[in-house]
Design a protein around this motif. Sequence first.
Motif, PDB file in Angstrom:
ATOM      1  N   LEU A 123      13.619   3.294  -1.606  1.00  0.00           N
ATOM      2  CA  LEU A 123      12.786   4.443  -1.256  1.00  0.00           C
ATOM      3  C   LEU A 123      13.132   5.582  -2.212  1.00  0.00           C
ATOM      4  CD1 LEU A 123      13.152   4.495   2.637  1.00  0.00           C
ATOM      5  CD2 LEU A 123      11.101   3.850   1.336  1.00  0.00           C
ATOM      6  N   SER A 124      12.116   6.329  -2.602  1.00  0.00           N
ATOM      7  CA  SER A 124      12.320   7.494  -3.463  1.00  0.00           C
ATOM      8  C   SER A 124      11.790   8.726  -2.757  1.00  0.00           C
ATOM      9  CB  SER A 124      11.573   7.307  -4.787  1.00  0.00           C
ATOM     10  OG  SER A 124      12.105   6.220  -5.502  1.00  0.00           O
ATOM     11  N   PHE A 125      12.563   9.792  -2.854  1.00  0.00           N
ATOM     12  CA  PHE A 125      12.205  11.056  -2.227  1.00  0.00           C
ATOM     13  C   PHE A 125      12.217  12.153  -3.296  1.00  0.00           C
ATOM     14  CE2 PHE A 125      14.307   8.404   0.948  1.00  0.00           C
ATOM     15  CZ  PHE A 125      13.362   8.397   1.966  1.00  0.00           C
ATOM     16  N   PRO A 126      11.076  12.369  -3.971  1.00  0.00           N
ATOM     17  CA  PRO A 126      11.018  13.405  -5.014  1.00  0.00           C
ATOM     18  C   PRO A 126      11.242  14.799  -4.430  1.00  0.00           C
ATOM     19  CG  PRO A 126       9.048  12.000  -5.046  1.00  0.00           C
ATOM     20  CD  PRO A 126       9.816  11.672  -3.798  1.00  0.00           C
ATOM     21  N   GLN A 127      11.837  15.656  -5.223  1.00  0.00           N
ATOM     22  CA  GLN A 127      12.098  17.040  -4.815  1.00  0.00           C
ATOM     23  C   GLN A 127      11.247  17.990  -5.644  1.00  0.00           C
ATOM     24  OE1 GLN A 127      14.393  18.030  -2.348  1.00  0.00           O
ATOM     25  NE2 GLN A 127      14.364  15.847  -1.923  1.00  0.00           N
ATOM     26  N   THR A 133      18.803  18.401 -14.845  1.00  0.00           N
ATOM     27  CA  THR A 133      18.345  17.838 -13.579  1.00  0.00           C
ATOM     28  C   THR A 133      19.464  17.029 -12.931  1.00  0.00           C
ATOM     29  OG1 THR A 133      17.451  15.827 -14.595  1.00  0.00           O
ATOM     30  CG2 THR A 133      15.941  17.695 -14.360  1.00  0.00           C
ATOM     31  N   GLU A 134      19.214  16.682 -11.694  1.00  0.00           N
ATOM     32  CA  GLU A 134      20.204  15.937 -10.921  1.00  0.00           C
ATOM     33  C   GLU A 134      19.461  15.040  -9.937  1.00  0.00           C
ATOM     34  OE1 GLU A 134      23.698  18.087  -9.166  1.00  0.00           O
ATOM     35  OE2 GLU A 134      22.370  18.079  -7.430  1.00  0.00           O
ATOM     36  N   LEU A 135      20.011  13.859  -9.702  1.00  0.00           N
ATOM     37  CA  LEU A 135      19.439  12.976  -8.692  1.00  0.00           C
ATOM     38  C   LEU A 135      20.564  12.346  -7.900  1.00  0.00           C
ATOM     39  CD1 LEU A 135      19.316   9.543  -9.385  1.00  0.00           C
ATOM     40  CD2 LEU A 135      18.355  10.580 -11.401  1.00  0.00           C
ATOM     41  N   SER A 136      20.221  11.914  -6.700  1.00  0.00           N
ATOM     42  CA  SER A 136      21.222  11.215  -5.902  1.00  0.00           C
ATOM     43  C   SER A 136      20.751   9.787  -5.664  1.00  0.00           C
ATOM     44  CB  SER A 136      21.486  11.934  -4.582  1.00  0.00           C
ATOM     45  OG  SER A 136      20.388  11.798  -3.717  1.00  0.00           O
ATOM     46  N   VAL A 137      21.730   8.899  -5.646  1.00  0.00           N
ATOM     47  CA  VAL A 137      21.487   7.486  -5.356  1.00  0.00           C
ATOM     48  C   VAL A 137      22.318   7.159  -4.123  1.00  0.00           C
ATOM     49  CG1 VAL A 137      21.697   5.118  -6.215  1.00  0.00           C
ATOM     50  CG2 VAL A 137      21.119   6.973  -7.806  1.00  0.00           C
ATOM     51  N   TYR A 138      21.630   6.741  -3.080  1.00  0.00           N
ATOM     52  CA  TYR A 138      22.274   6.443  -1.803  1.00  0.00           C
ATOM     53  C   TYR A 138      22.165   4.943  -1.562  1.00  0.00           C
ATOM     54  CZ  TYR A 138      23.335   6.770   3.199  1.00  0.00           C
ATOM     55  OH  TYR A 138      23.881   6.618   4.444  1.00  0.00           O
ATOM     56  N   LEU A 139      23.297   4.270  -1.520  1.00  0.00           N
ATOM     57  CA  LEU A 139      23.342   2.820  -1.359  1.00  0.00           C
ATOM     58  C   LEU A 139      23.754   2.499   0.068  1.00  0.00           C
ATOM     59  CD1 LEU A 139      24.911   2.088  -4.835  1.00  0.00           C
ATOM     60  CD2 LEU A 139      22.504   1.975  -4.168  1.00  0.00           C
ATOM     61  N   THR A 140      22.803   1.944   0.807  1.00  0.00           N
ATOM     62  CA  THR A 140      22.961   1.778   2.240  1.00  0.00           C
ATOM     63  C   THR A 140      22.618   0.355   2.664  1.00  0.00           C
ATOM     64  OG1 THR A 140      22.431   2.811   4.362  1.00  0.00           O
ATOM     65  CG2 THR A 140      20.630   2.685   2.746  1.00  0.00           C
ATOM     66  N   ASP A 141      22.278   0.198   3.929  1.00  0.00           N
ATOM     67  CA  ASP A 141      21.979  -1.124   4.477  1.00  0.00           C
ATOM     68  C   ASP A 141      20.570  -1.152   5.069  1.00  0.00           C
ATOM     69  OD1 ASP A 141      22.156   0.209   6.945  1.00  0.00           O
ATOM     70  OD2 ASP A 141      24.173  -0.515   7.334  1.00  0.00           O
ATOM     71  N   ASP A 142      20.158  -2.335   5.522  1.00  0.00           N
ATOM     72  CA  ASP A 142      18.808  -2.512   6.066  1.00  0.00           C
ATOM     73  C   ASP A 142      18.545  -1.625   7.285  1.00  0.00           C
ATOM     74  OD1 ASP A 142      17.929  -4.310   4.196  1.00  0.00           O
ATOM     75  OD2 ASP A 142      17.869  -6.040   5.541  1.00  0.00           O
ATOM     76  N   GLU A 143      19.530  -1.508   8.160  1.00  0.00           N
ATOM     77  CA  GLU A 143      19.321  -0.733   9.382  1.00  0.00           C
ATOM     78  C   GLU A 143      18.999   0.725   9.068  1.00  0.00           C
ATOM     79  OE1 GLU A 143      21.704   0.597  13.437  1.00  0.00           O
ATOM     80  OE2 GLU A 143      22.555  -0.981  12.186  1.00  0.00           O
ATOM     81  N   GLU A 144      19.787   1.308   8.177  1.00  0.00           N
ATOM     82  CA  GLU A 144      19.566   2.720   7.862  1.00  0.00           C
ATOM     83  C   GLU A 144      18.271   2.929   7.074  1.00  0.00           C
ATOM     84  OE1 GLU A 144      21.991   6.663   6.517  1.00  0.00           O
ATOM     85  OE2 GLU A 144      22.959   4.722   6.281  1.00  0.00           O
ATOM     86  N   ASP A 149      15.969  11.960  -4.458  1.00  0.00           N
ATOM     87  CA  ASP A 149      16.913  10.967  -3.937  1.00  0.00           C
ATOM     88  C   ASP A 149      16.309   9.575  -4.009  1.00  0.00           C
ATOM     89  OD1 ASP A 149      18.619  13.130  -2.986  1.00  0.00           O
ATOM     90  OD2 ASP A 149      17.121  13.396  -1.412  1.00  0.00           O
ATOM     91  N   ILE A 150      17.173   8.605  -4.314  1.00  0.00           N
ATOM     92  CA  ILE A 150      16.815   7.195  -4.287  1.00  0.00           C
ATOM     93  C   ILE A 150      17.723   6.535  -3.262  1.00  0.00           C
ATOM     94  CG2 ILE A 150      16.752   5.026  -5.578  1.00  0.00           C
ATOM     95  CD1 ILE A 150      16.472   6.767  -8.147  1.00  0.00           C
ATOM     96  N   ALA A 151      17.138   5.806  -2.322  1.00  0.00           N
ATOM     97  CA  ALA A 151      17.923   5.060  -1.330  1.00  0.00           C
ATOM     98  C   ALA A 151      17.601   3.581  -1.490  1.00  0.00           C
ATOM     99  CB  ALA A 151      17.583   5.523   0.085  1.00  0.00           C
ATOM    100  N   MET A 152      18.645   2.743  -1.427  1.00  0.00           N
ATOM    101  CA  MET A 152      18.462   1.306  -1.588  1.00  0.00           C
ATOM    102  C   MET A 152      19.210   0.563  -0.482  1.00  0.00           C
ATOM    103  SD  MET A 152      18.860   1.164  -5.740  1.00  0.00           S
ATOM    104  CE  MET A 152      18.504  -0.557  -5.919  1.00  0.00           C
TER     105      MET A 152
END
Length: 167
Positions: A77-81, A48-59, A97-100
């Motif tokens: 936020l988590s976006f299951p595939q 398996t593979e997952l992505s972690v996206y580290l961003t800011d409040d606006e995005e 994907d996980i975005a923080m």
Amino acid sequence: MKNYSPIPGVIISFSDSAWQQSLPDCEGLVLQVMEVAIPFIPFDLRGTELSVYLTDDEEIQGLNKDYRGKNKPTNVLSFPQGNVPKGPNGEVHPLGDIAMAYETCLREADHEGIPFKNHFIHLLIHGLLHLLGYDHENEEDAEKMETLEVQILQALHIPNPYLAEES
């Protein structure tokens, strides 16, 4: 048949350099969390593979608005595939994907009086469990998810964040 690592492949991307300034070994930290978490997770994550996206409040506010209908920033936020993994089938398949959001995570850590690194790790675990189908929509599900989070955090020598919230 391919010999898969028991640890999911992880793709980490940044849109806010504050993450790298606050957590210089962010990539290594994410991999360490995955290594420690795997024995606690009742799914075979090989291949398996997952992505972690580290961003800011606006995005993250935009993502939260677009995908959850909530026009405000959030911590993770988590976006299951698709479906929860059942084991390797000869192909790599994405967990999701996980975005923080940096500012929200930092604010929460400061407000709770806990190290930023600990809060980041907790939210990463929380996001991973959401990708695997765990949720906290009712008391029973929340208790299962929180118990698993606390077990993984204890294995990483991080105090139970839910006890801090109660006091």
